[in-house]
Design an enzyme around this catalytic site. Structure first.
Site, PDB file in Angstrom:
ATOM      1  N   ASP A  17      10.595  27.345  24.652  1.00 47.36           N
ATOM      2  CA  ASP A  17      10.724  28.789  24.454  1.00 47.36           C
ATOM      3  C   ASP A  17      10.616  29.078  22.964  1.00 47.36           C
ATOM      4  O   ASP A  17      10.238  28.204  22.185  1.00 47.36           O
ATOM      5  CB  ASP A  17      12.047  29.296  25.038  1.00 47.36           C
ATOM      6  CG  ASP A  17      13.269  28.789  24.269  1.00 47.36           C
ATOM      7  OD1 ASP A  17      13.107  27.959  23.350  1.00 47.36           O
ATOM      8  OD2 ASP A  17      14.390  29.237  24.576  1.00 47.36           O
ATOM      9  N   LYS A  21       7.077  27.128  31.386  1.00 48.01           N
ATOM     10  CA  LYS A  21       8.396  27.006  30.765  1.00 48.01           C
ATOM     11  C   LYS A  21       9.508  27.100  31.801  1.00 48.01           C
ATOM     12  O   LYS A  21      10.417  26.263  31.835  1.00 48.01           O
ATOM     13  CB  LYS A  21       8.589  28.102  29.711  1.00 48.01           C
ATOM     14  CG  LYS A  21       9.880  27.963  28.909  1.00 48.01           C
ATOM     15  CD  LYS A  21      10.408  29.287  28.405  1.00 48.01           C
ATOM     16  CE  LYS A  21      11.093  30.056  29.497  1.00 48.01           C
ATOM     17  NZ  LYS A  21      11.755  31.296  29.021  1.00 48.01           N
TER      18      LYS A  21
END
Length: 227
Positions: free
Chosen positions: A139, A121
């Site tokens: 996220d 991420k």
């Protein structure tokens, strides 16, 4: 409604009303963004923006951060979530950034993920914002909103599956922006608890809104005793 149509409506709204979304993290160079994103894991951007000026003033480049002790870094970030681990990650990241990459934040996700505290991420955030690459960082906001809107299937139960689902239908030129659109919508409108559906401009194609409408109608029928 099919996914292609939901994506079309999603892109239509945001390209019209919010064409140039930006991260809410404050930074002035790629190094500062990398630090801020590592710190932002399971923490709010607001909190990171409050503590980062003093941190960046003390450690203005990766070399100074690499030379710091974990204890000193901790003293600057004690109010964020998991400060002990993050202090260790920041010092370790800075050492690799300095020793292996000459202090320059690399453009490849594979290289970024060699550093402590940098997962898929975080790497996708950096490559998207700094290098404008078509990478989709997933996220909690992106995960939640993409499911509620019906942009990804219910079977997409991991961040990677959501990433692949979003990439499948998002035109490549909009991928870096779509990440921000989903985050900001999740942060301010489609919040985890009690989403603000009465303020949402996307209810006309939102799968979640459609489902709660059907549930309300069913409950109304049951109360009225109608079949």
């Amino acid at each position: 409604m099919q996914k292609k149509e939901r994506f079309r409506l999603f892109l239509e709204y945001f390209t019209t009303h919010f064409p140039e979304p930006k991260t809410e993290l404050h930074f002035s160079n790629p190094y500062e963004l990398l630090v801020a994103v590592i710190l932002s894991a399971q923490c709010t951007d607001k909190r990171i923006n409050q503590i980062s000026p003093a941190l960046f003033e003390r450690f203005p480049e990766p070399e100074s951060l690499a030379a710091a002790s974990v204890e000193e870094v901790f003293s600057y970030i004690r109010s964020v979530s998991y400060p002990n681990n993050k202090a260790k990650h920041l010092v370790g990241m800075a050492k690799i950034l300095t020793e292996e990459f000459g202090g320059e934040v690399p453009a490849r996700a594979e290289d970024l993920q060699k550093m402590p505290g940098v997962g898929r991420k975080t790497a996708n955030v950096i490559t998207s914002i700094v290098y404008n690459q078509p990478t989709m960082a997933v996220d909690t906001h992106v995960f939640r909103v993409s499911h509620r809107l019906g942009l990804v299937p219910k079977t997409a139960t991991t961040p990677l599956a959501v990433e692949k689902g979003l990439m499948k239908y998002t035109p490549i030129e909009y991928v870096p922006k779509a990440h921000h659109w989903l985050i900001l919508h999740g942060r301010y409108i489609c919040i985890a608890r009690s989403p603000k559906c009465n303020q949402c401009p996307l209810t006309h194609f939102c799968q979640y809104y459609e489902s709660i409408g059907k549930a309300a109608k069913l409950q109304s029928k049951q109360v009225a005793g109608t079949p």
